[in-house]
Design a protein around this motif. Structure first.
Motif, PDB file in Angstrom:
ATOM      1  N   VAL A  19      14.751 -14.790  -0.239  1.00 49.10           N
ATOM      2  CA  VAL A  19      14.658 -13.886  -1.204  1.00 49.10           C
ATOM      3  C   VAL A  19      13.213 -13.005  -1.147  1.00 49.10           C
ATOM      4  N   LEU A  20      11.981 -13.753  -0.770  1.00 47.17           N
ATOM      5  CA  LEU A  20      10.731 -13.250  -0.593  1.00 47.17           C
ATOM      6  C   LEU A  20      10.855 -12.449   0.465  1.00 47.17           C
ATOM      7  N   ALA A  21      11.449 -12.796   1.857  1.00 41.60           N
ATOM      8  CA  ALA A  21      11.228 -11.850   2.729  1.00 41.60           C
ATOM      9  C   ALA A  21      12.091 -10.805   2.884  1.00 41.60           C
ATOM     10  N   LEU A  22      13.343 -10.796   2.017  1.00 38.39           N
ATOM     11  CA  LEU A  22      13.997  -9.603   1.733  1.00 38.39           C
ATOM     12  C   LEU A  22      13.466  -8.604   0.944  1.00 38.39           C
ATOM     13  N   THR A  23      12.721  -9.267   0.088  1.00 38.92           N
ATOM     14  CA  THR A  23      12.129  -8.440  -0.942  1.00 38.92           C
ATOM     15  C   THR A  23      10.937  -7.803  -0.362  1.00 38.92           C
ATOM     16  N   TYR A  24      10.308  -8.572   0.339  1.00 39.62           N
ATOM     17  CA  TYR A  24       9.034  -7.712   1.348  1.00 39.62           C
ATOM     18  C   TYR A  24       9.622  -6.953   2.295  1.00 39.62           C
ATOM     19  N   LEU A  25      10.606  -7.040   2.884  1.00 38.37           N
ATOM     20  CA  LEU A  25      11.390  -6.205   3.844  1.00 38.37           C
ATOM     21  C   LEU A  25      11.596  -4.766   3.155  1.00 38.37           C
ATOM     22  N   PHE A  26      12.081  -4.766   2.082  1.00 35.68           N
ATOM     23  CA  PHE A  26      12.564  -3.725   1.443  1.00 35.68           C
ATOM     24  C   PHE A  26      11.505  -2.841   1.015  1.00 35.68           C
ATOM     25  N   TYR A  27      10.410  -3.625   0.369  1.00 38.42           N
ATOM     26  CA  TYR A  27       9.187  -2.666  -0.197  1.00 38.42           C
ATOM     27  C   TYR A  27       8.296  -2.377   0.996  1.00 38.42           C
ATOM     28  N   ILE A  28       8.080  -3.172   2.070  1.00 35.34           N
ATOM     29  CA  ILE A  28       7.163  -2.631   3.162  1.00 35.34           C
ATOM     30  C   ILE A  28       7.765  -1.446   3.838  1.00 35.34           C
ATOM     31  N   THR A  29       9.079  -1.234   4.107  1.00 37.97           N
ATOM     32  CA  THR A  29       9.693   0.019   4.757  1.00 37.97           C
ATOM     33  C   THR A  29       9.580   1.003   3.834  1.00 37.97           C
ATOM     34  N   GLN A  30       9.569   0.925   2.497  1.00 38.67           N
ATOM     35  CA  GLN A  30       9.339   1.940   1.540  1.00 38.67           C
ATOM     36  C   GLN A  30       7.909   2.363   1.721  1.00 38.67           C
ATOM     37  N   GLY A  31       6.940   1.296   1.427  1.00 39.50           N
ATOM     38  CA  GLY A  31       5.631   1.700   1.377  1.00 39.50           C
ATOM     39  C   GLY A  31       5.056   2.181   2.779  1.00 39.50           C
ATOM     40  N   LEU A  32       5.514   1.679   3.805  1.00 37.96           N
ATOM     41  CA  LEU A  32       4.782   2.098   5.167  1.00 37.96           C
ATOM     42  C   LEU A  32       5.695   3.099   5.786  1.00 37.96           C
ATOM     43  N   GLY A  33       6.471   3.828   4.900  1.00 42.85           N
ATOM     44  CA  GLY A  33       7.592   4.636   5.471  1.00 42.85           C
ATOM     45  C   GLY A  33       6.735   5.892   6.563  1.00 42.85           C
ATOM     46  N   GLY A  34       7.661   6.647   6.840  1.00 42.89           N
ATOM     47  CA  GLY A  34       7.282   7.606   8.015  1.00 42.89           C
ATOM     48  C   GLY A  34       5.991   8.548   7.881  1.00 42.89           C
ATOM     49  N   ASN A  35       5.513   8.855   6.693  1.00 45.60           N
ATOM     50  CA  ASN A  35       4.486   9.568   6.255  1.00 45.60           C
ATOM     51  C   ASN A  35       3.116   8.821   5.845  1.00 45.60           C
ATOM     52  N   SER A  36       3.315   7.509   5.995  1.00 46.42           N
ATOM     53  CA  SER A  36       2.246   6.735   5.673  1.00 46.42           C
ATOM     54  C   SER A  36       1.035   6.934   6.438  1.00 46.42           C
ATOM     55  N   GLU A  37      -0.117   6.882   6.009  1.00 51.41           N
ATOM     56  CA  GLU A  37      -1.457   6.937   6.969  1.00 51.41           C
ATOM     57  C   GLU A  37      -1.848   5.468   6.920  1.00 51.41           C
ATOM     58  N   GLY A  38      -2.871   5.410   7.949  1.00 51.54           N
ATOM     59  CA  GLY A  38      -3.548   4.295   8.006  1.00 51.54           C
ATOM     60  C   GLY A  38      -3.280   3.359   9.239  1.00 51.54           C
ATOM     61  N   GLY A  39      -3.775   2.273   9.468  1.00 54.83           N
ATOM     62  CA  GLY A  39      -3.481   1.396  10.548  1.00 54.83           C
ATOM     63  C   GLY A  39      -4.211   0.300  10.340  1.00 54.83           C
ATOM     64  N   PHE A  40      -4.488  -0.393  11.745  1.00 56.32           N
ATOM     65  CA  PHE A  40      -5.211  -1.806  11.606  1.00 56.32           C
ATOM     66  C   PHE A  40      -6.506  -1.796  12.418  1.00 56.32           C
ATOM     67  N   GLY A  41      -7.093  -0.567  12.482  1.00 58.99           N
ATOM     68  CA  GLY A  41      -8.245  -0.518  13.256  1.00 58.99           C
ATOM     69  C   GLY A  41      -9.642  -0.508  12.780  1.00 58.99           C
ATOM     70  N   SER A  42      -9.452  -0.483  11.182  1.00 60.77           N
ATOM     71  CA  SER A  42     -10.606  -0.514  10.452  1.00 60.77           C
ATOM     72  C   SER A  42     -10.084  -0.949   9.147  1.00 60.77           C
ATOM     73  N   LEU A  43     -11.094  -1.340   8.239  1.00 60.08           N
ATOM     74  CA  LEU A  43     -10.777  -1.646   6.817  1.00 60.08           C
ATOM     75  C   LEU A  43     -10.272  -0.355   6.054  1.00 60.08           C
ATOM     76  N   ALA A  44     -11.029   0.680   6.482  1.00 61.18           N
ATOM     77  CA  ALA A  44     -10.452   2.065   5.610  1.00 61.18           C
ATOM     78  C   ALA A  44      -9.040   2.207   6.433  1.00 61.18           C
ATOM     79  N   GLU A  45      -8.453   1.843   7.347  1.00 58.54           N
ATOM     80  CA  GLU A  45      -7.160   2.409   7.723  1.00 58.54           C
ATOM     81  C   GLU A  45      -6.213   1.384   7.159  1.00 58.54           C
ATOM     82  N   VAL A  46      -6.775   0.075   7.102  1.00 59.53           N
ATOM     83  CA  VAL A  46      -5.883  -0.859   6.320  1.00 59.53           C
ATOM     84  C   VAL A  46      -5.738  -0.612   4.780  1.00 59.53           C
ATOM     85  N   ARG A  47      -6.668  -0.063   4.228  1.00 58.91           N
ATOM     86  CA  ARG A  47      -6.940   0.302   2.874  1.00 58.91           C
ATOM     87  C   ARG A  47      -5.632   1.602   2.673  1.00 58.91           C
ATOM     88  N   ALA A  48      -5.874   2.560   3.440  1.00 60.13           N
ATOM     89  CA  ALA A  48      -4.818   3.617   3.594  1.00 60.13           C
ATOM     90  C   ALA A  48      -3.303   3.175   3.819  1.00 60.13           C
TER      91      ALA A  48
END
Length: 146
Positions: free
Chosen positions: A42-71
């Motif tokens: 249940v938690l994994a499927l809920t996570y998958l649903f919302y992470i795909t919405q939240g990090l959709g095609g136009n999301s900015e950010g990355g993992f290279g800095s704290l500012a990118e993770v915040r974005a």
């Protein structure tokens, strides 16, 4: 109440009662089966649903800095997914702690503070358990498999 707030509340409540059941029923195999086969799915499927919405095609950010993770977690959907990520992985760690403590015959009341700390502060609870575990097995250098 928005849908995201409702999902946040339901996921948090599910995690809380899972932790409670884990402490009460930790010497029973069915609790691990229920948590792995039910709660984690249940938690994994809920996570998958919302992470795909939240990090959709136009999301900015990355993992290279704290500012990118915040974005990355700027959207409420990604933030909710991040929360569910914490809930699922902390519960997994709590299950490992419980199972390991059971196998090593560590009293559940000694393990309880470790579980509470893991639920509330993640790595602090695991570190606390490692200290207790080291005292019990009389070995500072440890492996999660022994």
């Amino acid at each position: 109440m928005t849908t995201l707030e409702a999902v946040f509340g339901m996921a948090s409540t599910l995690a809380f009662f899972s932790w409670l059941a884990l402490f009460i029923f930790y010497p029973r195999k069915w609790i691990y089966q229920t948590l792995f086969s039910g709660v984690f799915i249940v938690l994994a499927l809920t996570y998958l649903f919302y992470i795909t919405q939240g990090l959709g095609g136009n999301s900015e950010g990355g993992f290279g800095s704290l500012a990118e993770v915040r974005a990355l977690f700027h959207s409420d959907e990604a933030l909710l997914a991040g929360w569910i990520h914490y809930l699922a992985f902390d519960l997994f760690v709590g299950m490992w702690i419980s199972k390991d403590a059971w196998e090593k015959d560590i009293n559940r009341w000694i393990v309880l503070p470790c579980l509470i700390l893991t639920f509330m502060l993640g790595p602090v609870g695991l570190l606390t358990y490692f200290v207790i575990r080291a005292i019990k097995i009389k070995k500072l250098n440890q492996s999660p498999f022994h």
